[in-house]
Design a protein around this motif. Structure first.
Motif, PDB file in Angstrom:
ATOM      1  N   ASN A  90     -78.407 -32.422  14.599  1.00  0.00           N
ATOM      2  CA  ASN A  90     -78.510 -32.762  13.182  1.00  0.00           C
ATOM      3  C   ASN A  90     -77.124 -32.595  12.561  1.00  0.00           C
ATOM      4  N   ASP A  91     -76.524 -33.710  12.147  1.00  0.00           N
ATOM      5  CA  ASP A  91     -75.183 -33.677  11.566  1.00  0.00           C
ATOM      6  C   ASP A  91     -75.209 -33.851  10.047  1.00  0.00           C
ATOM      7  N   SER A  92     -76.362 -33.659   9.432  1.00  0.00           N
ATOM      8  CA  SER A  92     -76.516 -33.944   8.002  1.00  0.00           C
ATOM      9  C   SER A  92     -75.615 -33.083   7.127  1.00  0.00           C
ATOM     10  N   SER A  93     -75.448 -31.815   7.476  1.00  0.00           N
ATOM     11  CA  SER A  93     -74.687 -30.893   6.631  1.00  0.00           C
ATOM     12  C   SER A  93     -73.202 -30.875   6.965  1.00  0.00           C
ATOM     13  N   GLY A  94     -72.795 -31.671   7.940  1.00  0.00           N
ATOM     14  CA  GLY A  94     -71.393 -31.656   8.350  1.00  0.00           C
ATOM     15  C   GLY A  94     -71.149 -30.704   9.496  1.00  0.00           C
ATOM     16  N   ASN A  95     -72.055 -29.758   9.689  1.00  0.00           N
ATOM     17  CA  ASN A  95     -71.982 -28.836  10.822  1.00  0.00           C
ATOM     18  C   ASN A  95     -73.065 -29.214  11.827  1.00  0.00           C
ATOM     19  N   SER A  96     -72.642 -29.661  12.994  1.00  0.00           N
ATOM     20  CA  SER A  96     -73.586 -30.132  13.998  1.00  0.00           C
ATOM     21  C   SER A  96     -74.477 -28.993  14.485  1.00  0.00           C
ATOM     22  N   LYS A  97     -75.788 -29.209  14.425  1.00  0.00           N
ATOM     23  CA  LYS A  97     -76.756 -28.200  14.844  1.00  0.00           C
ATOM     24  C   LYS A  97     -77.766 -28.827  15.797  1.00  0.00           C
ATOM     25  N   LYS A  98     -77.956 -28.189  16.947  1.00  0.00           N
ATOM     26  CA  LYS A  98     -78.914 -28.723  17.914  1.00  0.00           C
ATOM     27  C   LYS A  98     -80.332 -28.532  17.399  1.00  0.00           C
ATOM     28  N   VAL A  99     -81.120 -29.618  17.436  1.00  0.00           N
ATOM     29  CA  VAL A  99     -82.491 -29.551  16.931  1.00  0.00           C
ATOM     30  C   VAL A  99     -83.516 -29.879  18.014  1.00  0.00           C
ATOM     31  N   GLY A 100     -83.057 -30.099  19.249  1.00  0.00           N
ATOM     32  CA  GLY A 100     -84.005 -30.368  20.322  1.00  0.00           C
ATOM     33  C   GLY A 100     -83.318 -30.879  21.571  1.00  0.00           C
ATOM     34  N   LYS A 101     -84.080 -30.952  22.648  1.00  0.00           N
ATOM     35  CA  LYS A 101     -83.545 -31.478  23.902  1.00  0.00           C
ATOM     36  C   LYS A 101     -84.668 -32.084  24.729  1.00  0.00           C
ATOM     37  N   THR A 102     -84.293 -33.001  25.610  1.00  0.00           N
ATOM     38  CA  THR A 102     -85.244 -33.656  26.512  1.00  0.00           C
ATOM     39  C   THR A 102     -84.691 -33.625  27.926  1.00  0.00           C
ATOM     40  N   SER A 103     -85.488 -33.145  28.867  1.00  0.00           N
ATOM     41  CA  SER A 103     -85.071 -33.089  30.268  1.00  0.00           C
ATOM     42  C   SER A 103     -85.680 -34.259  31.036  1.00  0.00           C
ATOM     43  N   ILE A 104     -84.858 -34.885  31.884  1.00  0.00           N
ATOM     44  CA  ILE A 104     -85.291 -36.052  32.660  1.00  0.00           C
ATOM     45  C   ILE A 104     -84.881 -35.861  34.113  1.00  0.00           C
ATOM     46  N   ASN A 105     -85.796 -36.112  35.030  1.00  0.00           N
ATOM     47  CA  ASN A 105     -85.439 -36.134  36.450  1.00  0.00           C
ATOM     48  C   ASN A 105     -84.964 -37.548  36.779  1.00  0.00           C
ATOM     49  N   LEU A 106     -83.657 -37.731  36.853  1.00  0.00           N
ATOM     50  CA  LEU A 106     -83.083 -39.065  37.026  1.00  0.00           C
ATOM     51  C   LEU A 106     -83.477 -39.709  38.350  1.00  0.00           C
ATOM     52  N   THR A 107     -83.784 -38.895  39.352  1.00  0.00           N
ATOM     53  CA  THR A 107     -84.149 -39.422  40.670  1.00  0.00           C
ATOM     54  C   THR A 107     -85.385 -40.318  40.597  1.00  0.00           C
ATOM     55  N   ASP A 108     -86.247 -40.063  39.635  1.00  0.00           N
ATOM     56  CA  ASP A 108     -87.484 -40.842  39.510  1.00  0.00           C
ATOM     57  C   ASP A 108     -87.225 -42.304  39.165  1.00  0.00           C
TER      58      ASP A 108
END
Length: 200
Positions: A90-108
């Motif tokens: 989230n870059d809304s306030s000018g300070n980047s803050k992590k708000v989530g993540k998604t894990s993917i098995n690329l081999t699939d």
């Protein structure tokens, strides 16, 4: 450590992966600008434009493609799992803050492209948040041996290894023992050949 042990006796091949972010669905409490980042070691691929969300608009369109080259390891007629992570900021306030993540098995997704995949966004205030994306891969290199490997090395005996130093020490010892066995075998063959010459 576990990954190093799995790669013994494998072959490696590089693939270029294209992950197209179609949209994200996320509930927010105020106008929010989301950026998606795919980080691999020191290489970073991220969206050029922000995904806009607010209290009413919970679905943010994107249609941007993130590209990165990855090395996959092939062993026992299949590619070993390779997980990768997309990070949402989230870059809304000018300070980047992590708000989530998604894990993917690329081999699939090495065998064929996949479209409109729904993945949950973890570690997010909205427990129902998700990202919809497509994945396409291209082969970047031939299948080649992954370094120097010793097929006879007993991977099952490596459970108690706690450091890379221990792993290398045991691998070197096994390698030296095999060399010694080869020397003894060569000497035995040579002696038998000499005896055969004397008999004839």
């Amino acid at each position: 450590m576990a990954k190093l042990l799995q790669r013994i006796g494998s072959h490696e091949r590089k693939f270029t992966l294209h992950i197209t972010i179609h949209y994200i669905h996320m509930s927010v409490k105020s106008p929010t600008l989301i950026k998606v980042c795919w980080k691999k070691h020191s290489d970073i691929s991220e969206t050029n434009y922000y995904i806009k969300l607010d209290e009413l608009i919970r679905r943010g369109e994107c249609e941007e493609t993130l590209v990165a080259e990855n090395t996959f390891y092939y062993k026992n007629n299949k590619y070993l799992p390779k997980k990768s992570t997309l990070l949402f900021y989230n870059d809304s306030s000018g300070n980047s803050k992590k708000v989530g993540k998604t894990s993917i098995n690329l081999t699939d997704f090495l065998e064929a492209p996949a479209e409109n995949l729904h993945f949950p966004i973890k570690q997010c205030e909205d427990k129902n948040a998700e990202v919809v994306l497509s994945i396409k891969t291209e082969v970047s290199s031939d299948l080649i041996p992954c370094g120097v490997f010793i097929d006879y090395f007993d991977i099952d005996s490596c459970d108690d290894f706690s450091t890379l130093k221990d792993f290398c020490k045991n691998l070197k010892q096994a390698y030296n023992e095999q060399i010694q066995e080869n020397l003894i075998l060569k000497a035995t063959i040579r002696e038998l050949e000499l005896q055969n010459v004397r008999i004839n």
